[in-house]
Design an enzyme around this catalytic site. Sequence first.
Site, PDB file in Angstrom:
ATOM      1  N   GLY A 105       6.161  34.403  22.918  1.00 43.57           N
ATOM      2  CA  GLY A 105       5.668  33.226  22.221  1.00 43.57           C
ATOM      3  C   GLY A 105       6.372  31.952  22.636  1.00 43.57           C
ATOM      4  N   GLY A 165       3.441  37.871  18.784  1.00 43.79           N
ATOM      5  CA  GLY A 165       3.006  38.608  17.610  1.00 43.79           C
ATOM      6  C   GLY A 165       3.270  40.092  17.722  1.00 43.79           C
ATOM      7  N   ARG A 196       2.381  34.426  31.945  1.00 41.14           N
ATOM      8  CA  ARG A 196       1.698  35.683  31.633  1.00 41.14           C
ATOM      9  C   ARG A 196       0.936  36.214  32.851  1.00 41.14           C
ATOM     10  NH1 ARG A 196      -0.262  34.521  25.390  1.00 41.14           N
ATOM     11  NH2 ARG A 196       1.605  35.385  24.413  1.00 41.14           N
ATOM     12  N   LYS A 213       7.322  28.942  10.221  1.00 43.31           N
ATOM     13  CA  LYS A 213       7.071  29.506   8.900  1.00 43.31           C
ATOM     14  C   LYS A 213       7.890  30.765   8.639  1.00 43.31           C
ATOM     15  CE  LYS A 213       2.772  29.562   7.552  1.00 43.31           C
ATOM     16  NZ  LYS A 213       1.320  29.842   7.533  1.00 43.31           N
TER      17      LYS A 213
END
Length: 404
Positions: free
Chosen positions: A357, A381, A39, A204
């Site tokens: 991510g 996200g 990043r 998830k």
Amino acid sequence: MIRTLTGEDVAGKHVIVRSDLNVPMADQGGVPTITDDGRIRASLDTISQLSSAGAAVIVVAHLGRPKGRFVPGLSLRPVAVRMAELLDQPVEFVPDLVGGAARSASAALEPGQILVLENVRFDPRETSKDPADRMALADELAKFGDLYVSDGFGVVHRQQASVTEIAECLPAVAGNLVAAESAVFRKVLDAPDHPYAVVLGGAKVSDKLGVISRLINSVDRLVIGGGMCFTFLAAKGYSVGDSLLEADQVETISVLLDQAAANGVEIVLPVDVVVADAFSAEADSKTVPADSIPDGWQGLDIGPASVDLFVSRLADCQTIVWNGPMGVFEMAPFAAGTRAIAEAMAHSDGFTVVGGGDSAAAIRLLGIDEARFSHISTGGGASLEFLEGKQLPGIAVLEENHDV
């Protein structure tokens, strides 16, 4: 359309840049150490361009979730040091955000110089639910600059002082990274080349429901791996042993499977799974059919037949978007599935987007050349919410029809 840096005269101006410098850190002998500088590297294009054009650059960023208090291990000092190494020029750091030290350092900054302020999330107003609190912090930060440049794509889905409110206080434009990210995700949403496949993984399924619901109307194939695949397998009536399962989502997934079939969207699920008797790299492991996961065992990666299937279903695709690993790639015995997807995309002739991510981290950890992908996002996200078709607050404030 969003306003960008193109045509902006920044010479002699103090420019506040909101970067995403939220890099992973490890404690090595009591010293906070950056373990992946991806990043930081992604932020350099805009910062370097502004510095070279004669702007005094003031970098605002966060690290971790300090919850509005000072946490020594989450200071941006190591990030500023690494930025200076990568830029091969001095980068000043001040252990202050809007106090006297920050005001003095900002005022003294000369054209071409770069200053990194301390972690903006040390101030509770940054993430406050009260707009007045956020605006108060934004107003203090805005006094340091003449122009605001939003270049932290990983936070544009957040309503936070240094992302949204500050754009109400100063002329605001998108930096090169946010502009590029926005263009890429707008392309895959509005004008993807077909066949179009989206590969989804991660733990998830509930985190991806919005994306799945949106994409069922536009993609040709959804390829499902990672921990989330076991809720899909359960929806097909399979026993998943001790694998990660969101039982409350099984019925929802059943409905989505029916909807995909009605829309002619192919859902590609694992046909075999690498299972282990414990969540450990040293655990006993074996490969079993996806419909025969034994009790007491948990799936930690897709199996070799699934790898072949997934790769074959991506081979002719002209657009591939990937968000979420296929298994526990941090453990060598369970990294093969994630590596295979990354390699398949790296060899694709199509437009390939890695949705930030863990997927982006996996590419770097596995040593795959980032240049072989069309785009690697810096925001997991944010990229998910973009794919859902949501309006991102940090993008909305940069729209050309948005008044400062």
